[in-house]
Scaffold this motif. Structure first.
Motif, mmCIF file in Angstrom:
data_model
loop_
_atom_site.group_PDB
_atom_site.id
_atom_site.type_symbol
_atom_site.label_atom_id
_atom_site.label_comp_id
_atom_site.label_asym_id
_atom_site.label_seq_id
_atom_site.Cartn_x
_atom_site.Cartn_y
_atom_site.Cartn_z
ATOM 1 N N PHE A 20 0.829 -1.205 0.000
ATOM 2 C CA PHE A 20 0.000 0.000 0.000
ATOM 3 C C PHE A 20 0.866 1.259 0.000
ATOM 4 C CE2 PHE A 20 -2.312 3.304 2.361
ATOM 5 C CZ PHE A 20 -3.451 3.414 1.584
ATOM 6 N N GLU A 21 1.844 1.283 0.901
ATOM 7 C CA GLU A 21 2.777 2.419 0.980
ATOM 8 C C GLU A 21 3.503 2.622 -0.350
ATOM 9 O OE1 GLU A 21 4.800 3.027 5.378
ATOM 10 O OE2 GLU A 21 5.975 2.139 3.807
ATOM 11 N N GLU A 22 3.931 1.509 -0.936
ATOM 12 C CA GLU A 22 4.675 1.596 -2.207
ATOM 13 C C GLU A 22 3.794 2.168 -3.308
ATOM 14 O OE1 GLU A 22 6.188 -2.396 -2.644
ATOM 15 O OE2 GLU A 22 7.455 -2.172 -0.872
ATOM 16 N N ALA A 24 14.662 2.145 -3.529
ATOM 17 C CA ALA A 24 15.442 1.925 -2.315
ATOM 18 C C ALA A 24 14.516 1.551 -1.151
ATOM 19 C CB ALA A 24 16.236 3.176 -1.971
ATOM 20 N N HIS A 25 13.376 2.233 -1.077
ATOM 21 C CA HIS A 25 12.420 1.967 -0.001
ATOM 22 C C HIS A 25 11.853 0.540 -0.130
ATOM 23 C CE1 HIS A 25 9.685 4.153 3.002
ATOM 24 N NE2 HIS A 25 9.400 2.874 3.096
ATOM 25 N N LYS A 26 11.583 0.156 -1.372
ATOM 26 C CA LYS A 26 11.073 -1.202 -1.618
ATOM 27 C C LYS A 26 12.067 -2.253 -1.141
ATOM 28 C CE LYS A 26 8.050 -1.085 -5.690
ATOM 29 N NZ LYS A 26 8.013 -1.396 -7.130
ATOM 30 N N VAL A 55 14.186 -1.977 1.276
ATOM 31 C CA VAL A 55 14.148 -2.022 2.741
ATOM 32 C C VAL A 55 12.944 -2.871 3.195
ATOM 33 C CG1 VAL A 55 13.899 -0.627 4.848
ATOM 34 C CG2 VAL A 55 15.327 0.205 2.979
ATOM 35 N N HIS A 56 11.801 -2.650 2.544
ATOM 36 C CA HIS A 56 10.602 -3.440 2.865
ATOM 37 C C HIS A 56 10.860 -4.933 2.624
ATOM 38 C CE1 HIS A 56 7.519 0.076 2.280
ATOM 39 N NE2 HIS A 56 8.144 0.131 3.433
ATOM 40 N N PHE A 57 11.450 -5.232 1.479
ATOM 41 C CA PHE A 57 11.713 -6.624 1.115
ATOM 42 C C PHE A 57 12.618 -7.297 2.166
ATOM 43 C CE2 PHE A 57 14.173 -9.923 -1.114
ATOM 44 C CZ PHE A 57 13.135 -10.717 -1.571
ATOM 45 N N ASN A 87 12.450 3.047 13.872
ATOM 46 C CA ASN A 87 13.505 3.587 13.024
ATOM 47 C C ASN A 87 13.003 3.798 11.583
ATOM 48 O OD1 ASN A 87 16.319 4.283 12.553
ATOM 49 N ND2 ASN A 87 16.342 2.428 11.316
ATOM 50 N N HIS A 88 12.274 2.827 11.073
ATOM 51 C CA HIS A 88 11.761 2.916 9.699
ATOM 52 C C HIS A 88 10.748 4.058 9.556
ATOM 53 C CE1 HIS A 88 10.815 1.589 5.683
ATOM 54 N NE2 HIS A 88 9.526 1.539 5.986
ATOM 55 N N ILE A 89 9.841 4.159 10.509
ATOM 56 C CA ILE A 89 8.813 5.214 10.438
ATOM 57 C C ILE A 89 9.481 6.586 10.522
ATOM 58 C CG2 ILE A 89 6.883 6.304 11.673
ATOM 59 C CD1 ILE A 89 5.986 3.483 12.544
ATOM 60 N N ASP A 108 12.786 6.427 7.090
ATOM 61 C CA ASP A 108 12.380 6.128 5.713
ATOM 62 C C ASP A 108 10.973 6.647 5.385
ATOM 63 O OD1 ASP A 108 14.804 4.755 5.479
ATOM 64 O OD2 ASP A 108 13.906 2.904 6.222
ATOM 65 N N ASP A 109 10.014 6.389 6.296
ATOM 66 C CA ASP A 109 8.640 6.804 6.009
ATOM 67 C C ASP A 109 8.489 8.321 6.081
ATOM 68 O OD1 ASP A 109 8.027 4.174 5.622
ATOM 69 O OD2 ASP A 109 6.910 3.907 7.486
ATOM 70 N N THR A 110 9.181 8.935 7.013
ATOM 71 C CA THR A 110 9.108 10.395 7.147
ATOM 72 C C THR A 110 9.644 11.075 5.884
ATOM 73 O OG1 THR A 110 9.327 10.148 9.517
ATOM 74 C CG2 THR A 110 9.809 12.329 8.641
HETATM 75 FE FE FE2 Z 1 7.917 2.003 4.711
#
Ligand code: FE2
Length: 157
Positions: free
Chosen positions: A60-62, A75-77, A79-81, A114-116, A119-121
């Protein structure tokens, strides 16, 4: 393991994402509760649900990042993977009889915060701008019938 509470410092100021992060925190707490009672089937069920929900949340985020034209999407993908691989590895260890619940919960808390907060910010502004353009108020969590509702249905129903 202490009950983990949502903190406003975790907010990315996009209600739909904050709500999903809260749900992940609920799952982590649930994992703590069921592991206290040493109920193996229940721990496994929560683990599977946690992974399932997290995979949907990441997709959803992606999609939001993609729709917004976010430049760091790939890059974010990754990290999710890597994170999903990591939780799956914990699940395998659990299935092989290791008691990983406590370690996994600690790992999840550290990783998620850390991720929120990093990366998410980082995608926050561009996704907010995209939502505003589509006339979806990010903070009110006002989800009108339309694109965002379709996305939520796609990933969570
Ligand atoms: Fe994320």
């Amino acid at each position: 393991m202490a009950y983990w509470k949502w903190d406003p410092a975790f907010s990315v100021d996009i209600a739909v994402i904050d709500n999903q992060h809260k749900r992940i925190i609920d799952y982590i707490n649930e994992l703590g509760t069921v592991s206290m009672y040493q109920n193996k089937d229940k721990v496994h069920t929560v683990l599977v649900s946690l992974i399932d929900y997290t995979v949907s949340h990441f997709s959803f985020e992606e999609s939001l990042m993609q729709e917004a034209g976010y430049s760091m999407l790939e890059a974010h993908k990754k990290v999710h993977f890597a994170f999903i691989e990591r939780i799956n590895f914990f699940k395998e260890r659990y299935e092989n009889g290791e008691d990983i619940a406590k370690q996994l919960m600690m790992d999840l808390q550290i990783w998620l915060v850390n991720h929120i907060q990093h990366d998410d910010t980082d995608y926050k502004e561009i996704v907010q701008a995209m939502l505003q353009k589509k006339q979806i108020a990010p903070m009110e969590g006002q989800i009108k019938d339309g694109w965002l509702t379709t996305m939520i249905d796609k990933f969570f129903k």
